[in-house]
Write a protein that holds these residues in place. Structure first.
Motif, PDB file in Angstrom:
ATOM      1  N   ILE A 293      22.730 -12.250  -0.152  1.00  0.00           N
ATOM      2  CA  ILE A 293      23.404 -11.642   1.000  1.00  0.00           C
ATOM      3  C   ILE A 293      24.295 -12.668   1.706  1.00  0.00           C
ATOM      4  CG2 ILE A 293      23.008 -10.676   3.314  1.00  0.00           C
ATOM      5  CD1 ILE A 293      20.634  -9.165   2.114  1.00  0.00           C
ATOM      6  N   GLY A 294      23.845 -13.912   1.766  1.00  0.00           N
ATOM      7  CA  GLY A 294      24.665 -14.961   2.371  1.00  0.00           C
ATOM      8  C   GLY A 294      25.978 -15.141   1.628  1.00  0.00           C
ATOM      9  N   GLU A 295      25.914 -15.143   0.292  1.00  0.00           N
ATOM     10  CA  GLU A 295      27.130 -15.256  -0.518  1.00  0.00           C
ATOM     11  C   GLU A 295      28.035 -14.045  -0.323  1.00  0.00           C
ATOM     12  OE1 GLU A 295      25.807 -15.784  -4.507  1.00  0.00           O
ATOM     13  OE2 GLU A 295      25.073 -17.837  -4.180  1.00  0.00           O
ATOM     14  N   ALA A 296      27.414 -12.853  -0.223  1.00  0.00           N
ATOM     15  CA  ALA A 296      28.197 -11.630  -0.023  1.00  0.00           C
ATOM     16  C   ALA A 296      28.949 -11.671   1.301  1.00  0.00           C
ATOM     17  CB  ALA A 296      27.270 -10.410  -0.080  1.00  0.00           C
ATOM     18  N   VAL A 297      28.284 -12.181   2.340  1.00  0.00           N
ATOM     19  CA  VAL A 297      28.924 -12.263   3.659  1.00  0.00           C
ATOM     20  C   VAL A 297      30.066 -13.280   3.648  1.00  0.00           C
ATOM     21  CG1 VAL A 297      28.554 -12.923   6.078  1.00  0.00           C
ATOM     22  CG2 VAL A 297      26.878 -11.475   4.917  1.00  0.00           C
ATOM     23  N   LEU A 298      29.895 -14.402   2.922  1.00  0.00           N
ATOM     24  CA  LEU A 298      30.958 -15.401   2.819  1.00  0.00           C
ATOM     25  C   LEU A 298      32.193 -14.829   2.127  1.00  0.00           C
ATOM     26  CD1 LEU A 298      28.996 -18.668   1.913  1.00  0.00           C
ATOM     27  CD2 LEU A 298      30.260 -18.197   4.022  1.00  0.00           C
ATOM     28  N   MET A 299      31.944 -13.994   1.085  1.00  0.00           N
ATOM     29  CA  MET A 299      33.059 -13.402   0.334  1.00  0.00           C
ATOM     30  C   MET A 299      33.772 -12.320   1.134  1.00  0.00           C
ATOM     31  SD  MET A 299      31.877 -13.054  -3.640  1.00  0.00           S
ATOM     32  CE  MET A 299      30.472 -12.003  -3.273  1.00  0.00           C
ATOM     33  N   ASN A 300      33.017 -11.616   1.981  1.00  0.00           N
ATOM     34  CA  ASN A 300      33.600 -10.480   2.718  1.00  0.00           C
ATOM     35  C   ASN A 300      32.914 -10.387   4.080  1.00  0.00           C
ATOM     36  OD1 ASN A 300      34.761  -8.110   3.576  1.00  0.00           O
ATOM     37  ND2 ASN A 300      33.782  -6.810   2.033  1.00  0.00           N
ATOM     38  N   GLN A 301      33.551 -10.957   5.088  1.00  0.00           N
ATOM     39  CA  GLN A 301      32.976 -10.972   6.432  1.00  0.00           C
ATOM     40  C   GLN A 301      32.876  -9.547   6.988  1.00  0.00           C
ATOM     41  OE1 GLN A 301      31.957 -13.440   8.750  1.00  0.00           O
ATOM     42  NE2 GLN A 301      31.856 -14.817   6.971  1.00  0.00           N
ATOM     43  N   PRO A 302      31.817  -9.262   7.738  1.00  0.00           N
ATOM     44  CA  PRO A 302      31.716  -7.931   8.364  1.00  0.00           C
ATOM     45  C   PRO A 302      32.883  -7.714   9.320  1.00  0.00           C
ATOM     46  CG  PRO A 302      29.634  -9.121   8.536  1.00  0.00           C
ATOM     47  CD  PRO A 302      30.651 -10.109   8.054  1.00  0.00           C
TER      48      PRO A 302
ATOM     49  N   ASP B  52      23.033  -6.780  16.141  1.00  0.00           N
ATOM     50  CA  ASP B  52      23.173  -5.478  16.801  1.00  0.00           C
ATOM     51  C   ASP B  52      23.316  -4.394  15.735  1.00  0.00           C
ATOM     52  OD1 ASP B  52      23.769  -3.220  18.244  1.00  0.00           O
ATOM     53  OD2 ASP B  52      25.434  -4.098  19.369  1.00  0.00           O
ATOM     54  N   PRO B  53      22.306  -3.533  15.574  1.00  0.00           N
ATOM     55  CA  PRO B  53      22.366  -2.493  14.536  1.00  0.00           C
ATOM     56  C   PRO B  53      23.581  -1.574  14.662  1.00  0.00           C
ATOM     57  CG  PRO B  53      20.140  -2.658  15.399  1.00  0.00           C
ATOM     58  CD  PRO B  53      21.013  -3.516  16.278  1.00  0.00           C
ATOM     59  N   ASP B  54      24.094  -1.389  15.874  1.00  0.00           N
ATOM     60  CA  ASP B  54      25.244  -0.503  16.065  1.00  0.00           C
ATOM     61  C   ASP B  54      26.511  -1.047  15.420  1.00  0.00           C
ATOM     62  OD1 ASP B  54      23.698   1.261  17.493  1.00  0.00           O
ATOM     63  OD2 ASP B  54      24.215   0.416  19.452  1.00  0.00           O
ATOM     64  N   LEU B  55      26.515  -2.334  15.109  1.00  0.00           N
ATOM     65  CA  LEU B  55      27.691  -2.939  14.483  1.00  0.00           C
ATOM     66  C   LEU B  55      27.705  -2.763  12.963  1.00  0.00           C
ATOM     67  CD1 LEU B  55      27.832  -6.295  16.505  1.00  0.00           C
ATOM     68  CD2 LEU B  55      29.336  -4.294  16.776  1.00  0.00           C
ATOM     69  N   MET B  56      26.590  -2.285  12.398  1.00  0.00           N
ATOM     70  CA  MET B  56      26.510  -2.078  10.943  1.00  0.00           C
ATOM     71  C   MET B  56      27.211  -0.775  10.569  1.00  0.00           C
ATOM     72  SD  MET B  56      25.577  -2.886   7.860  1.00  0.00           S
ATOM     73  CE  MET B  56      24.234  -4.087   7.736  1.00  0.00           C
ATOM     74  N   HIS B  57      28.388  -0.897   9.962  1.00  0.00           N
ATOM     75  CA  HIS B  57      29.138   0.278   9.510  1.00  0.00           C
ATOM     76  C   HIS B  57      28.621   0.692   8.137  1.00  0.00           C
ATOM     77  CE1 HIS B  57      32.654   2.729   8.264  1.00  0.00           C
ATOM     78  NE2 HIS B  57      32.773   2.935   9.566  1.00  0.00           N
ATOM     79  N   PHE B  58      28.625   1.996   7.852  1.00  0.00           N
ATOM     80  CA  PHE B  58      28.061   2.470   6.580  1.00  0.00           C
ATOM     81  C   PHE B  58      28.790   1.858   5.378  1.00  0.00           C
ATOM     82  CE2 PHE B  58      31.531   5.465   7.121  1.00  0.00           C
ATOM     83  CZ  PHE B  58      31.992   5.675   5.815  1.00  0.00           C
ATOM     84  N   SER B  59      30.097   1.586   5.545  1.00  0.00           N
ATOM     85  CA  SER B  59      30.865   1.025   4.429  1.00  0.00           C
ATOM     86  C   SER B  59      30.427  -0.407   4.113  1.00  0.00           C
ATOM     87  CB  SER B  59      32.364   1.055   4.743  1.00  0.00           C
ATOM     88  OG  SER B  59      32.645   0.281   5.898  1.00  0.00           O
ATOM     89  N   TYR B  60      30.056  -1.159   5.170  1.00  0.00           N
ATOM     90  CA  TYR B  60      29.596  -2.525   4.919  1.00  0.00           C
ATOM     91  C   TYR B  60      28.179  -2.513   4.346  1.00  0.00           C
ATOM     92  CZ  TYR B  60      29.542  -7.570   5.296  1.00  0.00           C
ATOM     93  OH  TYR B  60      29.514  -8.911   4.993  1.00  0.00           O
ATOM     94  N   GLU B  61      27.363  -1.559   4.777  1.00  0.00           N
ATOM     95  CA  GLU B  61      26.031  -1.400   4.184  1.00  0.00           C
ATOM     96  C   GLU B  61      26.155  -1.080   2.697  1.00  0.00           C
ATOM     97  OE1 GLU B  61      22.562   1.851   4.626  1.00  0.00           O
ATOM     98  OE2 GLU B  61      22.999   0.770   6.496  1.00  0.00           O
ATOM     99  N   ARG B  62      27.118  -0.223   2.357  1.00  0.00           N
ATOM    100  CA  ARG B  62      27.363   0.099   0.948  1.00  0.00           C
ATOM    101  C   ARG B  62      27.798  -1.152   0.179  1.00  0.00           C
ATOM    102  NH1 ARG B  62      28.640   4.844  -1.553  1.00  0.00           N
ATOM    103  NH2 ARG B  62      27.074   5.628  -0.102  1.00  0.00           N
TER     104      ARG B  62
END
Length: 438
Positions: free
Chosen positions: A364-373, A402-412
């Motif tokens: 997940i850390g690598e995924a976040v580095l490749m594509n920031q929320p 903050d759970p409200d910041l989690m967009h469904f597209s980023y969860e996908r």
């Protein structure tokens, strides 16, 4: 565990759907002050003091009508009665006992099922005496409730649970992998099961609805024990004519609920239909491992691009199930049937796979580095930690700022990265997003 089935029956407009929604915990049935609004049985899983059960809401029984719709609604209610372990017979405490109530009571006596007479719309002590006349139905002591105001529901649920069969109270089914074969009528479910078993244990006919109940068949493969659940075909509501087919729908859904792996059979001649989408969607929502099997592939005129085009169409129409492998077979000739059990074992292992927390957070850390929320009003989602909570299906808890910041597209996106790293082919993945300080 095989769950008890509780059917809510009664004449129209006595408050069955309101009661159903209160118990199910959400507004599933349409509630409207017009007789005959609930035309189809609706199912929900409910729980009371550790007891889970399937609740069925039925259309009202109108014994004296010649109206075709009301006649069909009565037929549906009769099937629900035949299937139920406990029947909630609901009557209207304000209107009092009617000739239709007597007719329904006669029907229930013949069914010989545990039955509770529930007098609804008793909102206060001034109306409680209205319940006494319902002793005349001859089905025991009436129980008073107000579904609208949620009065008396706890006591009623206690009575319902007390009537559950002992073999459905906390008794686990055999610890064998259960494989449900699901699909529309006439997709070839029974033929496939016979081919897998190597013998004709299930009657095969080209008449849709031949399999009128879910048939469990134990068998062994490579030294391992399994149970095959042959579910009755699920038909579009507009085409359900025979009562036995309506009865089969309950068994199909409960078959999915009891299964570990679902084989979703698609008729190659018809392609993916709306009903196939609903059936697959139910397996997906229940979190079951699934394989999409295209049957009757032997009778399709093909060229070198046919399979790819068909696969693309399936992925388009069943986009929510992109994780499910697709297998093209002929149950009749045996083409590729030998690959099914290997695939079943594979998706079952994926369904129950656990990932070490360290590896998970690294991915997940690598995924976040490749594509920031993406940021929202100057605030950006920060995924602080992830852990796998459970299996079957694999369920992950994401701790965030903050759970409200989690967009469904980023969860996908996170899901796709996890699948890319670890597989999870054939199984849905669930995410629970929590604030770090919880």
């Amino acid at each position: 565990m095989s769950k008890p089935i509780v059917a809510i029956v009664g004449r129209p407009n006595v408050g069955k759907s309101t009661f159903f929604n209160k118990i199910a915990g959400k507004r599933i049935s349409i509630v409207e002050d017009t007789p005959g609004v609930t035309r189809d049985r609706i199912y929900a899983e409910a729980e009371w003091i550790g007891n889970t059960f399937t609740l069925i809401d039925t259309g009202g029984i109108e014994p004296f009508t010649k109206d075709i719709i009301l006649h069909q609604m009565r037929a549906q209610a009769e099937i629900a009665i035949e299937t139920a372990d406990v029947i909630v017979f609901m009557v209207d405490g304000r209107e009092g006992i009617t000739a239709a109530d007597y007719e329904v009571a006669n029907m229930l006596r013949k069914a010989n099922r545990p039955t509770l007479v529930v007098v609804n719309k008793i909102e206060g002590k001034s109306l409680e005496n209205n319940a006494f006349e319902f002793y005349n139905l001859g089905l025991g002591e009436p129980i008073t409730i107000s579904a609208q105001q949620a009065l008396g529901l706890g006591d009623l649920l206690d009575e319902i649970v007390a009537l559950f069969p002992k073999d459905k109270k906390g008794i686990e089914e055999e610890d064998k992998m259960k494989i449900a074969v699901i699909g529309k009528p006439n997709a070839g479910k029974s033929t496939l099961i016979n081919k897998l078993l190597g013998e004709n244990r299930v009657i095969v006919s080209n008449i849709p609805g031949t399999t009128r109940d879910a048939i469990d068949t134990p068998f062994s493969y490579n030294g391992e024990d399994y149970i095959l659940i042959d579910t009755a075909g699920v038909r579009r509501k507009s085409k359900i004519v025979e009562n036995v087919e309506k009865y089969s729908v309950i068994r199909s859904f409960t078959g999915i609920e009891r299964s570990d792996v679902c084989l979703i059979l698609i008729d190659a001649e018809e392609g993916v239909t709306e009903q196939d989408t609903k059936i697959a969607g139910y397996a997906h929502e229940e979190g079951r491992a699934s394989i999409i099997i295209v049957n009757k592939w032997d009778i399709i005129e093909k060229d070198t691009k046919s399979m790819d085009a068909y696969r693309k169409d399936i992925r388009n129409k069943l986009s929510f199930m992109a994780y499910a492998p697709i297998l093209f077979i002929s149950a009749k000739t045996g083409q590729r049937v030998n690959k099914i059990m290997e695939l079943v074992n594979y998706v079952s292992n994926q369904h129950s796979m656990r990932i070490a927390t360290g590896m998970l957070n690294e991915t997940i850390g690598e995924a976040v580095l490749m594509n920031q929320p993406p940021s929202n009003k100057g605030r950006r989602l920060n995924i602080l930690y992830c852990t796998q909570a459970s299996v079957k299906p694999p369920t992950f808890i994401l701790f965030v700022n903050d759970p409200d910041l989690m967009h469904f597209s980023y969860e996908r996106y996170i899901e796709n990265q996890i699948r890319s790293a670890f597989g999870f082919e054939g199984t849905p993945i669930r995410f629970i997003v929590r604030q770090r300080n919880e």
